[in-house]
Design a protein around this motif. Structure first.
Motif, PDB file in Angstrom:
ATOM      1  N   THR A 158       0.798  -1.249   0.078  1.00  0.00           N
ATOM      2  CA  THR A 158       0.120   0.094  -0.176  1.00  0.00           C
ATOM      3  C   THR A 158       0.879   1.420   0.036  1.00  0.00           C
ATOM      4  O   THR A 158       0.326   2.168  -0.356  1.00  0.00           O
ATOM      5  CB  THR A 158      -1.111   0.142   1.221  1.00  0.00           C
ATOM      6  N   GLU A 159       1.997   1.196   0.427  1.00  0.00           N
ATOM      7  CA  GLU A 159       2.941   2.469   0.569  1.00  0.00           C
ATOM      8  C   GLU A 159       3.245   2.897  -0.916  1.00  0.00           C
ATOM      9  O   GLU A 159       3.495   4.014  -1.098  1.00  0.00           O
ATOM     10  CB  GLU A 159       4.246   2.209   1.188  1.00  0.00           C
ATOM     11  N   VAL A 160       3.098   1.884  -1.921  1.00  0.00           N
ATOM     12  CA  VAL A 160       3.372   2.547  -3.231  1.00  0.00           C
ATOM     13  C   VAL A 160       2.289   3.663  -3.584  1.00  0.00           C
ATOM     14  O   VAL A 160       2.712   4.743  -4.303  1.00  0.00           O
ATOM     15  CB  VAL A 160       3.110   1.347  -4.342  1.00  0.00           C
ATOM     16  N   TYR A 161       1.053   3.320  -3.315  1.00  0.00           N
ATOM     17  CA  TYR A 161       0.002   4.451  -3.538  1.00  0.00           C
ATOM     18  C   TYR A 161       0.035   5.537  -2.537  1.00  0.00           C
ATOM     19  O   TYR A 161      -0.239   6.528  -3.171  1.00  0.00           O
ATOM     20  CB  TYR A 161      -1.535   3.580  -3.471  1.00  0.00           C
ATOM     21  N   GLN A 162       0.295   5.269  -1.374  1.00  0.00           N
ATOM     22  CA  GLN A 162       0.468   6.351  -0.648  1.00  0.00           C
ATOM     23  C   GLN A 162       1.690   7.321  -1.237  1.00  0.00           C
ATOM     24  O   GLN A 162       1.562   8.553  -1.226  1.00  0.00           O
ATOM     25  CB  GLN A 162       0.748   6.194   0.760  1.00  0.00           C
ATOM     26  N   ASN A 163       2.693   6.892  -1.488  1.00  0.00           N
ATOM     27  CA  ASN A 163       4.075   7.712  -1.890  1.00  0.00           C
ATOM     28  C   ASN A 163       3.641   8.350  -3.231  1.00  0.00           C
ATOM     29  O   ASN A 163       3.969   9.384  -3.227  1.00  0.00           O
ATOM     30  CB  ASN A 163       5.128   6.780  -2.207  1.00  0.00           C
ATOM     31  N   LEU A 164       2.919   7.701  -3.891  1.00  0.00           N
ATOM     32  CA  LEU A 164       2.487   8.295  -5.294  1.00  0.00           C
ATOM     33  C   LEU A 164       1.487   9.547  -4.953  1.00  0.00           C
ATOM     34  O   LEU A 164       1.696  10.751  -5.588  1.00  0.00           O
ATOM     35  CB  LEU A 164       1.815   7.271  -6.404  1.00  0.00           C
ATOM     36  N   ALA A 165       0.537   9.268  -4.385  1.00  0.00           N
ATOM     37  CA  ALA A 165      -0.176  10.294  -3.818  1.00  0.00           C
ATOM     38  C   ALA A 165       0.511  11.415  -3.155  1.00  0.00           C
ATOM     39  O   ALA A 165       0.240  12.770  -3.468  1.00  0.00           O
ATOM     40  CB  ALA A 165      -1.331   9.785  -2.946  1.00  0.00           C
ATOM     41  N   ASP A 166       1.353  11.223  -2.245  1.00  0.00           N
ATOM     42  CA  ASP A 166       2.226  12.405  -1.742  1.00  0.00           C
ATOM     43  C   ASP A 166       2.749  12.907  -2.703  1.00  0.00           C
ATOM     44  O   ASP A 166       2.711  14.239  -2.651  1.00  0.00           O
ATOM     45  CB  ASP A 166       3.070  11.475  -0.617  1.00  0.00           C
ATOM     46  N   THR A 167       3.540  12.319  -3.658  1.00  0.00           N
ATOM     47  CA  THR A 167       4.277  13.078  -4.543  1.00  0.00           C
ATOM     48  C   THR A 167       3.774  13.967  -5.549  1.00  0.00           C
ATOM     49  O   THR A 167       3.952  15.025  -6.024  1.00  0.00           O
ATOM     50  CB  THR A 167       5.263  12.031  -5.564  1.00  0.00           C
ATOM     51  N   ARG A 168       2.312  13.743  -5.633  1.00  0.00           N
ATOM     52  CA  ARG A 168       1.481  14.568  -6.436  1.00  0.00           C
ATOM     53  C   ARG A 168       0.571  15.290  -5.777  1.00  0.00           C
ATOM     54  O   ARG A 168      -0.413  16.087  -6.214  1.00  0.00           O
ATOM     55  CB  ARG A 168       0.505  13.424  -7.377  1.00  0.00           C
ATOM     56  N   ASP A 169       0.943  15.480  -4.464  1.00  0.00           N
ATOM     57  CA  ASP A 169       0.106  16.349  -3.552  1.00  0.00           C
ATOM     58  C   ASP A 169      -1.354  16.011  -3.533  1.00  0.00           C
ATOM     59  O   ASP A 169      -2.380  16.859  -3.733  1.00  0.00           O
ATOM     60  CB  ASP A 169       0.402  17.604  -3.784  1.00  0.00           C
ATOM     61  N   LEU A 170      -1.714  14.672  -3.422  1.00  0.00           N
ATOM     62  CA  LEU A 170      -3.265  14.357  -3.606  1.00  0.00           C
ATOM     63  C   LEU A 170      -3.541  13.771  -1.965  1.00  0.00           C
ATOM     64  O   LEU A 170      -2.677  13.062  -1.560  1.00  0.00           O
ATOM     65  CB  LEU A 170      -3.389  13.187  -4.602  1.00  0.00           C
ATOM     66  N   ASP A 171      -4.892  13.787  -1.675  1.00  0.00           N
ATOM     67  CA  ASP A 171      -5.460  13.238  -0.433  1.00  0.00           C
ATOM     68  C   ASP A 171      -6.223  12.000  -1.315  1.00  0.00           C
ATOM     69  O   ASP A 171      -7.117  12.287  -2.007  1.00  0.00           O
ATOM     70  CB  ASP A 171      -6.216  14.061   0.278  1.00  0.00           C
ATOM     71  N   ILE A 172      -5.870  10.800  -0.585  1.00  0.00           N
ATOM     72  CA  ILE A 172      -6.628   9.615  -0.996  1.00  0.00           C
ATOM     73  C   ILE A 172      -7.857   9.695  -0.226  1.00  0.00           C
ATOM     74  O   ILE A 172      -7.900   9.731   0.810  1.00  0.00           O
ATOM     75  CB  ILE A 172      -5.831   8.491  -0.624  1.00  0.00           C
ATOM     76  N   VAL A 173      -9.191   9.734  -1.079  1.00  0.00           N
ATOM     77  CA  VAL A 173     -10.166   9.902  -0.340  1.00  0.00           C
ATOM     78  C   VAL A 173     -11.215   8.725  -0.440  1.00  0.00           C
ATOM     79  O   VAL A 173     -12.262   8.645   0.270  1.00  0.00           O
ATOM     80  CB  VAL A 173     -11.174  11.120  -0.810  1.00  0.00           C
ATOM     81  N   ALA A 174     -10.596   7.722  -1.354  1.00  0.00           N
ATOM     82  CA  ALA A 174     -11.589   6.424  -1.232  1.00  0.00           C
ATOM     83  C   ALA A 174     -10.738   5.453  -1.897  1.00  0.00           C
ATOM     84  O   ALA A 174      -9.922   5.823  -2.676  1.00  0.00           O
ATOM     85  CB  ALA A 174     -12.744   6.723  -2.314  1.00  0.00           C
ATOM     86  N   VAL A 175     -11.156   4.136  -1.932  1.00  0.00           N
ATOM     87  CA  VAL A 175     -10.554   2.867  -2.302  1.00  0.00           C
ATOM     88  C   VAL A 175     -11.143   1.974  -2.723  1.00  0.00           C
ATOM     89  O   VAL A 175     -12.454   1.866  -1.779  1.00  0.00           O
ATOM     90  CB  VAL A 175      -9.539   2.225  -0.983  1.00  0.00           C
ATOM     91  N   ALA A 176     -11.124   1.242  -3.677  1.00  0.00           N
ATOM     92  CA  ALA A 176     -12.150   0.232  -4.008  1.00  0.00           C
ATOM     93  C   ALA A 176     -11.403  -0.900  -4.950  1.00  0.00           C
ATOM     94  O   ALA A 176     -10.339  -0.733  -5.554  1.00  0.00           O
ATOM     95  CB  ALA A 176     -13.041   1.124  -5.140  1.00  0.00           C
ATOM     96  N   ASP A 177     -12.246  -2.061  -4.889  1.00  0.00           N
ATOM     97  CA  ASP A 177     -11.774  -3.018  -5.732  1.00  0.00           C
ATOM     98  C   ASP A 177     -12.930  -3.540  -6.530  1.00  0.00           C
ATOM     99  O   ASP A 177     -13.967  -3.381  -6.424  1.00  0.00           O
ATOM    100  CB  ASP A 177     -11.591  -4.365  -4.861  1.00  0.00           C
ATOM    101  N   THR A 178     -12.367  -3.867  -7.865  1.00  0.00           N
ATOM    102  CA  THR A 178     -13.367  -4.143  -8.945  1.00  0.00           C
ATOM    103  C   THR A 178     -13.833  -5.440  -8.654  1.00  0.00           C
ATOM    104  O   THR A 178     -15.199  -5.812  -9.006  1.00  0.00           O
ATOM    105  CB  THR A 178     -12.627  -4.308 -10.300  1.00  0.00           C
ATOM    106  N   HIS A 179     -13.337  -6.576  -7.925  1.00  0.00           N
ATOM    107  CA  HIS A 179     -14.071  -7.683  -7.529  1.00  0.00           C
ATOM    108  C   HIS A 179     -13.032  -8.159  -6.333  1.00  0.00           C
ATOM    109  O   HIS A 179     -12.078  -7.742  -6.117  1.00  0.00           O
ATOM    110  CB  HIS A 179     -14.301  -8.517  -8.702  1.00  0.00           C
ATOM    111  N   ALA A 180     -13.178  -9.373  -5.760  1.00  0.00           N
ATOM    112  CA  ALA A 180     -12.477 -10.090  -4.883  1.00  0.00           C
ATOM    113  C   ALA A 180     -11.399 -10.956  -5.614  1.00  0.00           C
ATOM    114  O   ALA A 180     -11.868 -11.826  -6.552  1.00  0.00           O
ATOM    115  CB  ALA A 180     -13.566 -11.142  -4.054  1.00  0.00           C
ATOM    116  N   HIS A 181     -10.424 -10.650  -5.651  1.00  0.00           N
ATOM    117  CA  HIS A 181      -9.355 -11.193  -6.513  1.00  0.00           C
ATOM    118  C   HIS A 181      -8.829 -12.476  -6.218  1.00  0.00           C
ATOM    119  O   HIS A 181      -9.167 -12.813  -4.922  1.00  0.00           O
ATOM    120  CB  HIS A 181      -8.010 -10.288  -6.533  1.00  0.00           C
ATOM    121  N   ALA A 182      -8.623 -13.322  -7.130  1.00  0.00           N
ATOM    122  CA  ALA A 182      -8.023 -14.588  -7.079  1.00  0.00           C
ATOM    123  C   ALA A 182      -6.588 -14.709  -7.127  1.00  0.00           C
ATOM    124  O   ALA A 182      -6.070 -15.885  -6.812  1.00  0.00           O
ATOM    125  CB  ALA A 182      -8.815 -15.713  -7.649  1.00  0.00           C
ATOM    126  N   ASP A 183      -5.774 -13.888  -7.749  1.00  0.00           N
ATOM    127  CA  ASP A 183      -4.385 -13.772  -8.121  1.00  0.00           C
ATOM    128  C   ASP A 183      -3.474 -13.119  -7.551  1.00  0.00           C
ATOM    129  O   ASP A 183      -2.354 -13.202  -7.264  1.00  0.00           O
ATOM    130  CB  ASP A 183      -4.419 -13.207  -9.746  1.00  0.00           C
TER     131      ASP A 183
END
Length: 368
Positions: free
Chosen positions: A151-176
């Protein structure tokens, strides 16, 4: 920290992405392991067992095929035997380094690509697993879709772009792969969205259904219910871009058999046909951004509805019965550890320290 005898998987991935012809990737794993899952563009000398026993003759006899004017990155399973291989090469005059973590390290590489056809979407590629995830951003806000477990990948990317993560979603329950969605949402104290049908025993999620919207800046991201790969699969419409999850890929469609036996697979294939039929009604210039790739090299990976209707044989099929039979007669091998991964992603089992190893191997979520 990387030593002068090691090279990080991130650097290997970046140099391969940039077409660096001065880097020669030498994989010393056994041939079967290499053929099942490897770094695109790498070369195999199957001497893993010999090197494990301290025998270097096989590798030394293969050095004529290794260019002596290139930097060599040696690769194994976990980065131990590749250190021995790199030392053998250095002893023979080569500029050789061992890739840290081996193929396990390779599976942890993430690369971000802005989608040129959408001002809002960034595609995040895991070259070692074939997984694609997304950051939808506008007005200083961001939605993360199909997060990997790092998850740090997404937090770091958001930080470098000065973004606040306001929501997280999955398209489905992953099997891979293990989803990082719930952990990321908890860390950011934001909602985690998933269709109720795929939630199973989860207790930390916000259910969404067809027609719901998630607001991100000025965008209203629309939820499309697209069951088939799973009974709760959804897609996200972001302006003229569609995050299709495992419903629709560039060259194939999602497989419908990972939730049960033949009856479930047939039902899933039938649902999938209807979902694809619905997506075909979207504007021809809608850019489809899938949840996986195989050997496609274009980055970011995507294609318009018009292109897919003309070039994706399964997406272009008109007859439901023919589609269902085609899907069921030629299903590929199931993803490794898919039952346990599914159990983790639906709350039936807790992720343990071995969670990263459950994901290792090729991606097999597409039909045919």
């Amino acid at each position: 920290m990387t030593s002068n005898t090691d090279i990080s998987p991130t650097e290997v991935a970046a140099r391969l992405r940039d077409g660096d012809n001065d880097l020669y990737v030498l994989d010393v794993r056994n041939e079967d392991d290499y053929e099942e899952w490897n770094i695109d563009g790498s070369h195999n000398v199957p001497v893993y067992d010999q090197l494990s026993g301290g025998n270097t003759i096989g590798l030394e006899q293969s050095l004529d095929d290794v260019p002596d004017d290139a930097e060599v990155a040696t690769v194994c399973v976990a980065g131990v035997i590749s250190q021995r291989a790199a030392q053998v090469l250095r002893n023979n005059g080569y500029d050789a380094k061992s890739m840290q973590g081996g193929m396990r390290g390779w599976a942890m590489v993430y690369q971000a690509y802005d989608v040129t056809d959408s001002d809002a979407v960034t595609q995040i590629v895991r070259p070692g697993t074939g997984c694609l995830s997304y950051l939808v951003a506008d007005g200083g806000e961001a939605l993360v879709v199909d997060s990997g477990q790092h998850t740090e990948v997404y937090q770091n990317l958001a930080d470098t772009r000065d973004l606040d993560i306001v929501a997280v979603a999955d398209t489905h329950a992953h099997a891979d792969h293990i989803s990082g969605g719930r952990d990321l949402a908890a860390a950011e104290d934001v909602p985690y969205y998933l269709h109720d049908t795929d939630a199973r025993e989860l207790d930390r999620y916000t259910a969404v259904e067809d027609g719901d919207v998630i607001s991100v800046g000025s965008y209203d991201v629309e939820i499309l219910f697209t069951p088939g790969h799973t009974r709760g699969s959804i897609s996200f419409l972001v302006g003229d871009a569609l995050l299709s999850g495992d419903t629709l890929f560039v060259r194939s469609v999602g497989r419908p058999d990972l939730e049960g036996g033949s009856d479930v697979a047939r039902e899933g294939a039938t649902l999938l046909f209807d979902s694809l039929d619905r997506l075909a009604d979207l504007s021809d210039d809608t850019v489809v951004l899938p949840g996986h790739f195989s050997d496609e090299e274009i980055r970011p990976l995507g294609a318009t509805i018009e292109h897919l209707e003309a070039n994706n044989e399964l997406f272009g099929m008109d007859t439901k019965s023919a589609f269902v039979e085609t899907i069921l007669e030629d299903l590929p091998d199931t993803p490794a550890n898919y039952n346990r991964i599914k159990r983790v992603n639906t709350g039936k089992e807790r992720a343990t320290a071995e969670a990263e190893t459950l994901e290792l191997g090729p991606n097999n979520c597409a039909s045919n």
